[in-house]
Enzyme design. Structure first.
Site, PDB file in Angstrom:
ATOM      1  N   HIS A  47       0.829  -1.211   0.000  1.00 33.92           N
ATOM      2  CA  HIS A  47       0.000   0.000   0.000  1.00 33.92           C
ATOM      3  C   HIS A  47       0.861   1.258   0.000  1.00 33.92           C
ATOM      4  O   HIS A  47       0.614   2.210  -0.751  1.00 33.92           O
ATOM      5  CB  HIS A  47      -0.932   0.002   1.219  1.00 33.92           C
ATOM      6  CG  HIS A  47      -1.719   1.266   1.349  1.00 33.92           C
ATOM      7  ND1 HIS A  47      -1.269   2.344   2.078  1.00 33.92           N
ATOM      8  CD2 HIS A  47      -2.894   1.649   0.796  1.00 33.92           C
ATOM      9  CE1 HIS A  47      -2.146   3.327   1.983  1.00 33.92           C
ATOM     10  NE2 HIS A  47      -3.140   2.922   1.216  1.00 33.92           N
ATOM     11  N   CYS A  73      34.630   3.456 -25.744  1.00 34.66           N
ATOM     12  CA  CYS A  73      33.973   3.708 -24.465  1.00 34.66           C
ATOM     13  C   CYS A  73      34.725   4.826 -23.755  1.00 34.66           C
ATOM     14  O   CYS A  73      35.936   4.714 -23.573  1.00 34.66           O
ATOM     15  CB  CYS A  73      34.008   2.475 -23.563  1.00 34.66           C
ATOM     16  SG  CYS A  73      33.437   0.965 -24.348  1.00 34.66           S
TER      17      CYS A  73
END
Length: 807
Positions: A416, A747
């Site tokens: 919840h 990279c």
């Protein structure tokens, strides 16, 4: 109009008659049972039965009066709600309505061949489970109800729950007229989850909106504990696109929850009660892999039928072993979010880490702690404080709306507290375990939900900044722009970026943060001398009869999460590239690593994989990659070998990989090599004959070409990725790679920091550039501009040539 209908006779067009929940159950029974989706049989009272109940007891006027007093400030929310509920509970059933409910219950008993069958009694409002308003948990559910008298009482209490304080507040916030909302009650055969387990699942990642996964939470016993967030459940993640191949097991995450209690049947006046779980239950997963996949496939079927992401509840019957779906409603937060920008947070400085839990939302918030044990203490709450409590239910919503952040001891991603905080847009940390014991009232803290699936609470007010990454008008480029990723927990946060895959997935991050144990300490556990390390390994590998499988499974799933985020685009996974001092810091690692003066140039990368000192550990890496590609189905994964010094070493590594089931070309496997040593560029042609591609590591290549320690402050001015010697190396490897039709990428951050370096790479014809996610858009735009300039220059040269020919 009938006051009772059987669920199989209604569908999603009947929300006005039977409410959202019951309409959805009927829809699934009618349309998805043939697909194998099981839904418990039952019936429902209609909205007309509710209205007849109101009319027979003259309830409309008392309801209206109480709400008018609330609106005029003459009564509090609690007083108005209690007044209305008392009126319902004192009311009598109209004779015809009670008879219809009783007849349907007896028919259900006959159908099932049981006397006084146990049923679940669930509220289903006509303004509930709508695409833009979930109303989750606003009305009541009653379990293990037996007999007509108990059933009528439970139905009456469901009617009264239409006017709980939280339901009144929620309808006011959503703009619904209280008197125009009716309530249907669903009555279904109970699934004996008290003897097995139950939980919640979503057909979308609840934090990022990534739509290619199913999230499943599971706990022992009836499902209310998971829904209310009073237990810490297991969590499973399944990659949806690979579910169609029944040979594959695309489970990319399995997290064992503590599951300290379970809700079971009770004999007597109280139909259910919570009891502690056994040690075996706490240390075992609720669902098998086959059951996880079954539920995930059902989630996909339900989502496809409704045409939108769904929030579902499921239960397993302990008597028959069968799974059931007991509720399905639209997911109302991520599926409605239109993202034109990604907001990212970076923490510059922070205090001591106080607690951690499951992150809900993607923000960082600082504030003062407000510890509250019950929603009855609402007057104590200070607006803008950090709410800290054990768990929440719908009664907490008025407080949660006023909080800067929410922290609970218990609960999972589908609890919840998590669902409501998402709907409110408030960051939350759930399942911390002990936040209420560690934190104190008015203590200043920082709640960070921006570091992946796991969130943290830091002491004091951290220094942080946020920035937005615009997702509109991102240009297309010939050069593939990919991402550098390491943290699997954060991988889904970047799915909206139009990246061409992952150019560098760092295996060592998963080993260091998820596995934590040196692979050789698992291979040779029986000979491990370090007593403390042995104890920690026993604790971490609890539940694994083969300790090496712990390494293989966790590595495969961690990398699988990254592979899933950008599937089917390529994801280049670099084999482990720890230095010896870093390996030694892993649990049990000190016994297996040599002492080195210069680990940067020592026993690292490719040299480890065929060495007697580590090759058994490397075999575990290969097993994990083989599992990832062939059992889980992520054939988009490319394997990359780092720090390969020579052609001889390349051959030794490829042979070691083949011996462990990773043979280049088999099952479409591509193997790349890092180009980060001058020998890789000088002998590029020979390397190209052995590998499918190169990935240029510009940091190490610069360091080793110029002989400059990249970490030296004294030599910082000499470390230059744009030095002519480095550029010569890069240009050469690109040219030679393309001669052999090999792919080549880079990279590094240089293209982001230096636009002219990006232009140089474009001029060289590089195939891909891989950067960090927060640099992606910048690099993409700079590369697009460089490609446009190059095209314009080519066009200009062509025009000049044509004029010369014409003359």
């Amino acid at each position: 109009m009938p006051e009772v209908v059987w669920l199989e006779s209604v569908g999603r067009g009947d929300v006005a008659r039977v409410g959202g929940k019951n309409a959805s159950l009927g829809e699934m029974i009618s349309h998805l049972a043939a697909e194998g989706v099981r839904v418990p049989t039952g019936f429902a009272t209609t909205a007309d039965a509710y209205r007849r109940f109101l009319d027979a007891n003259h309830l409309a006027q008392p309801i209206s009066n109480a709400l008018d007093e609330l609106a005029a400030g003459k009564a509090t929310l609690a007083e108005a709600g209690q007044s209305i509920r008392r009126a319902f509970l004192r009311a009598e059933w109209p004779r015809e309505t009670a008879a219809a409910i009783g007849a349907a219950y007896r028919e259900l008993c006959t159908r099932l061949g049981e006397r006084d069958v146990d049923v679940a009694v669930r509220s289903s409002a006509t303004a509930e489970d709508l695409p833009d308003a979930s109303f989750a948990g606003q009305q009541e559910t009653y379990l293990n109800v037996r007999g007509e008298t108990a059933l009528l009482d439970a139905c009456r209490r469901c009617y009264a729950s239409l006017f709980t304080d939280r339901a009144i507040s929620y309808r006011q916030a959503k703009g619904f007229d209280h008197l125009k909302v009716a309530l249907s009650v669903g009555i279904q055969k109970m699934v004996r989850a008290d003897k097995a387990g139950a939980g919640v699942m979503f057909s979308i990642d609840t934090e990022t909106g990534f739509g290619k996964v199913v999230i499943i939470n599971a706990a022992w016993g009836l499902g209310e504990n998971v829904v209310q967030g009073t237990v810490d459940p297991d969590e499973y993640e399944v990659f949806k696109p690979l579910l169609t191949d029944t040979r594959l097991v695309p489970i990319i995450e399995k997290t064992l929850g503590s599951k300290e209690r379970k809700l079971i049947y009770e004999v007597g006046s109280t139909p259910t009660r919570n009891v502690p779980t056994s040690r075996m239950e706490r240390e075992s997963y609720v669902l098998s892999d086959a059951e996880i996949l079954d539920l995930a496939r059902w989630a996909c079927l339900i989502e496809a039928h409704y045409g939108r992401p769904m929030d579902m509840e499921w239960a397993k019957d302990g008597g028959t072993g069968q799974l059931f779906v007991v509720q399905a409603r639209p997911e109302t937060v991520q599926s409605r979010r239109e993202a034109t920008a990604l907001r990212t947070y970076s923490i510059r400085s922070k205090g001591r880490k106080l607690a951690s839990g499951i992150a809900v939302g993607e923000a960082v918030v600082a504030g003062r702690v407000c510890l509250i044990a019950s929603p009855r203490q609402i007057e104590r709450f200070v607006d803008g404080a950090v709410l800290v409590t054990h768990s929440t239910d719908p009664d907490w919503v008025p407080i949660m709306k006023r909080a800067a952040a929410i922290v609970t001891d218990h609960g999972g991603r589908t609890s919840h507290a998590a669902i409501v905080s998402r709907e409110l847009g408030v960051p939350a940390l759930v399942g911390t375990g002990n936040a209420t014991q560690i934190l104190r009232d008015e203590q200043e803290v920082t709640v960070s939900c921006a570091e992946g699936d796991q969130g943290f609470i830091y002491e004091g007010r951290a220094e942080y900044e946020s920035r937005d990454i615009a997702l509109e008008a991102i240009p297309r480029t010939r050069t593939r722009i990919m991402l550098n990723l390491a943290n699997p927990a954060a991988a889904f946060r970047w799915w909206r970026l139009p990246a061409d895959g992952v150019g560098l997935a760092r295996m060592e991050f998963v080993v260091n943060n998820s596995i934590k144990i040196h692979p050789m300490a698992l291979v040779r556990f029986d000979k491990l001398a370090d007593r403390e390390a042995r104890e920690r390994i026993v604790e971490l590998t609890r539940g694994y009869t083969d300790k090496t499988e712990y390494f293989v499974e966790r590595l495969a799933r961690g990398l699988g999460r990254i592979a899933a985020a950008f599937h089917p685009q390529p994801v280049i996974v670099r084999l482990s590239d720890f230095k010896t001092n870093e390996y030694a810091n892993l649990i049990g690692g000190a016994e297996f690593e040599p002492q080195e003066e210069n680990p940067m140039l020592g026993f690292r990368g490719a040299s480890r994989y065929y060495s007697p000192r580590y090759r058994e550990g490397f075999a575990l890496e290969c097993r994990a990659l083989k599992k990832l590609r062939e059992q889980m189905g992520f054939t988009n994964v490319v394997v990359m070998v780092p720090f390969c010094r020579s052609i001889k070493e390349a051959d030794l590594v490829l042979e070691a990989m083949a011996q462990n089931g990773l043979r280049r070309g088999e099952h479409g496997l591509e193997i790349y090599v890092m180009c980060e040593i001058p020998s890789n560029a000088i002998l590029a042609r020979q390397f190209a004959g052995r590998f499918d591609g190169f990935s240029i590591g510009s940091n190490d290549l610069t360091q080793l070409t110029l002989g400059v320690d990249r970490d030296s402050e004294e030599l910082a001015g000499l470390f230059d990725e744009q030095d002519e010697a480095v550029k010569w190396m890069i240009r050469r490897v690109i040219e030679v790679a393309h001669e052999g039709r090999s792919k080549v990428g880079l990279c590094g951050q240089a293209p982001s920091d230096h636009p002219e370096f990006g232009a140089f790479l474009v001029d060289c014809g590089i195939d891909s550039i891989s950067v960090s996610p927060d640099s992606f858009v910048t690099v993409k735009r700079k590369v697009a501009a460089a490609e446009d300039r190059a095209a314009n220059q080519t066009d200009a040269r062509t025009a000049v040539g044509e004029r010369r020919v014409a003359k």
